[in-house]
Write an enzyme that holds these catalytic residues in place. Structure first.
Site, PDB file in Angstrom:
ATOM      1  N   LYS A   6      44.049  49.088  55.642  1.00 20.71           N
ATOM      2  CA  LYS A   6      44.085  47.242  55.181  1.00 20.71           C
ATOM      3  C   LYS A   6      43.151  46.853  56.435  1.00 20.71           C
ATOM      4  CE  LYS A   6      46.202  43.292  54.486  1.00 20.71           C
ATOM      5  NZ  LYS A   6      45.795  42.689  53.221  1.00 20.71           N
TER       6      LYS A   6
ATOM      7  N   CYS B  54      39.357  37.639  51.894  1.00 20.09           N
ATOM      8  CA  CYS B  54      40.239  37.700  51.426  1.00 20.09           C
ATOM      9  C   CYS B  54      40.547  36.204  51.626  1.00 20.09           C
ATOM     10  CB  CYS B  54      40.254  37.435  52.933  1.00 20.09           C
ATOM     11  SG  CYS B  54      42.707  36.907  52.917  1.00 20.09           S
TER      12      CYS B  54
ATOM     13  N   ILE C  24      35.360  44.785  42.966  1.00 15.62           N
ATOM     14  CA  ILE C  24      35.425  43.057  43.408  1.00 15.62           C
ATOM     15  C   ILE C  24      36.436  43.308  43.953  1.00 15.62           C
ATOM     16  CG2 ILE C  24      34.664  42.403  41.810  1.00 15.62           C
ATOM     17  CD1 ILE C  24      37.223  41.673  40.199  1.00 15.62           C
TER      18      ILE C  24
ATOM     19  N   GLY D 239      40.888  46.576  38.184  1.00 19.52           N
ATOM     20  CA  GLY D 239      41.114  46.696  36.555  1.00 19.52           C
ATOM     21  C   GLY D 239      41.507  48.446  36.038  1.00 19.52           C
TER      22      GLY D 239
ATOM     23  N   GLY E 288      43.843  49.469  43.208  1.00 21.99           N
ATOM     24  CA  GLY E 288      44.456  48.798  43.688  1.00 21.99           C
ATOM     25  C   GLY E 288      45.562  47.867  43.091  1.00 21.99           C
TER      26      GLY E 288
HETATM   27  O1  LIG Z   1      46.200  38.101  51.299  1.00 23.23           O
HETATM   28  C1  LIG Z   1      45.973  39.528  51.827  1.00 23.23           C
HETATM   29  O2  LIG Z   1      45.837  40.078  52.738  1.00 23.23           O
HETATM   30  C2  LIG Z   1      44.673  40.180  51.251  1.00 23.23           C
HETATM   31  N1  LIG Z   1      44.863  40.163  49.961  1.00 23.23           N
HETATM   32  C3  LIG Z   1      43.860  40.340  48.526  1.00 23.23           C
HETATM   33  O3  LIG Z   1      43.158  40.083  47.521  1.00 23.23           O
HETATM   34  N2  LIG Z   1      42.578  40.780  49.488  1.00 23.23           N
HETATM   35  C4  LIG Z   1      42.198  40.900  50.271  1.00 23.23           C
HETATM   36  O4  LIG Z   1      40.659  40.888  50.968  1.00 23.23           O
HETATM   37  C5  LIG Z   1      42.832  39.869  51.473  1.00 23.23           C
HETATM   38 CL1  LIG Z   1      43.093  40.369  52.725  1.00 23.23          CL
END
Ligand SMILES: O=C(O)c1[nH]c(=O)[nH]c(=O)c1Cl
Length: 312
Positions: free
Chosen positions: A45, A130, A192, A250, A271
């Site tokens: 993370k 993010c 991405i 995707g 993801g």
């Molecule tokens: O809200 C998040 O923690 C988050 N959520 C995302 O979809 N991408 C990111 O890089 C991060 Cl850091």
């Protein structure tokens, strides 16, 4: 079937791994990804210097048509030292990607100095994308800021460094970001991240489905596949060949993995589908990918990588 890849002197026996943010916040989750026979690596993370609880819940939602997810987690994580302790103590032959997402350039530079000075032997992913920290823009959409932080980082950082990029939607933006990235000895580019600031509505209550930011959040899953493939292809076509590509976005079937490789990906991350399906997704995806390669008479991903054809 040869399903391996390399980034600098790191070898991957499988090309699949988790996307940062999914099944990677705690040591238990990280161990589960590493323990899978079908993953080649794990990514943490994204870490901030200090522990963060993240945004108020509900902050994650799976669309009931299975086509995707929306999240506004807000960078919840155990803090930099937790992940540094984890990677320092971990006995594994699989490479580890250490993701960082400082809330300022200085926070990122500080974490990079700590990583440079530590005896951590792995790859570092600088998250420039993010979309969910209120008031914080995605650095990847600010080309000057992106060039500035990479200039400062590469002044001292000698370990394998890559960047996690937001999706781009304009050919000139592909040209511009690639021109910047090609100035630096990057080990990889990961593209991405979620498509930022989408909006999903609950049809029974006429209400948004997540609480933070009045319902705006990053979109992932099948909904983002076409954009993910375009970004992998566009950057592969523009980046120096020694900058490897991690394709994310995707991926729900073996064909999606295959398509990312056709567009030029060396590794492929999962993801949303990992969050939805769980750790067994990796075995299913590898089996489905192998079936496709076998049917097409291929023996190695090298036969496929970057071989997407256009209509002449
Ligand atoms: O809200 C998040 O923690 C988050 N959520 C995302 O979809 N991408 C990111 O890089 C991060 Cl850091």
């Amino acid at each position: 079937m040869q399903l391996t890849a390399d980034i600098q002197n790191y070898h991957f026996n499988h090309i699949l791994l988790n996307a940062a943010g999914v099944m990677c916040q705690t040591s238990t989750e990280l161990d589960a990804v590493l323990a899978s026979e079908y993953t080649g690596a794990v990514v943490t993370k994204s870490a901030t210097p200090l522990v963060r609880p993240g945004n108020p819940a509900p902050r994650y939602y799976e669309l009931n048509n299975g086509l995707g997810t929306i999240n506004s987690m807000g960078l919840p994580n155990e803090g930099f030292d937790y992940y540094m302790n984890y990677v320092s103590a971990k006995e594994t032959y699989k490479p580890i990607f250490f993701s960082i997402a400082g809330l300022s350039k200085q926070e990122n530079i500080t974490m990079l100095h700590q990583l440079q000075d530590a005896d951590f032997d792995g790859l570092i992913e600088l998250n420039l994308s993010c979309p969910n920290v209120p008031g914080k823009p995605q650095t990847g959409y600010d080309f000057e800021a992106t060039e500035q932080i990479l200039t400062e980082a590469f002044a001292f950082f000698k370990k394998p460094l890559g960047v996690k990029l937001p999706p781009y939607f304009d050919i000139v933006h592909f040209d511009d970001i690639a021109a910047i990235l090609n100035k630096f000895p990057l080990a990889f580019v990961n593209t991405i991240n979620s498509i930022g600031n989408g909006l999903v509505i609950d049809q029974t209550t006429d209400t948004v489905v997540i609480k933070p930011k009045a319902g705006f959040g990053g979109i992932g899953g099948t909904l983002v596949k076409a954009t993910a493939l375009a970004n992998v292809r566009a950057l592969r076509d523009r980046l120096n060949t020694n900058i490897k590509i991690i394709g994310t976005g995707g991926v729900t079937t073996g064909r999606d993995v295959y398509d990312h490789i056709l567009c030029g990906a060396d590794l492929v991350e999962v993801g949303s589908q990992l969050a939805i399906e769980g750790i067994t997704v990796f075995e299913r995806l590898e089996k489905e990918l192998t079936e496709i390669l076998t049917k097409k008479g291929y023996h190695s991903l090298d036969d496929v990588r970057g071989q997407l054809k256009i209509i002449s």
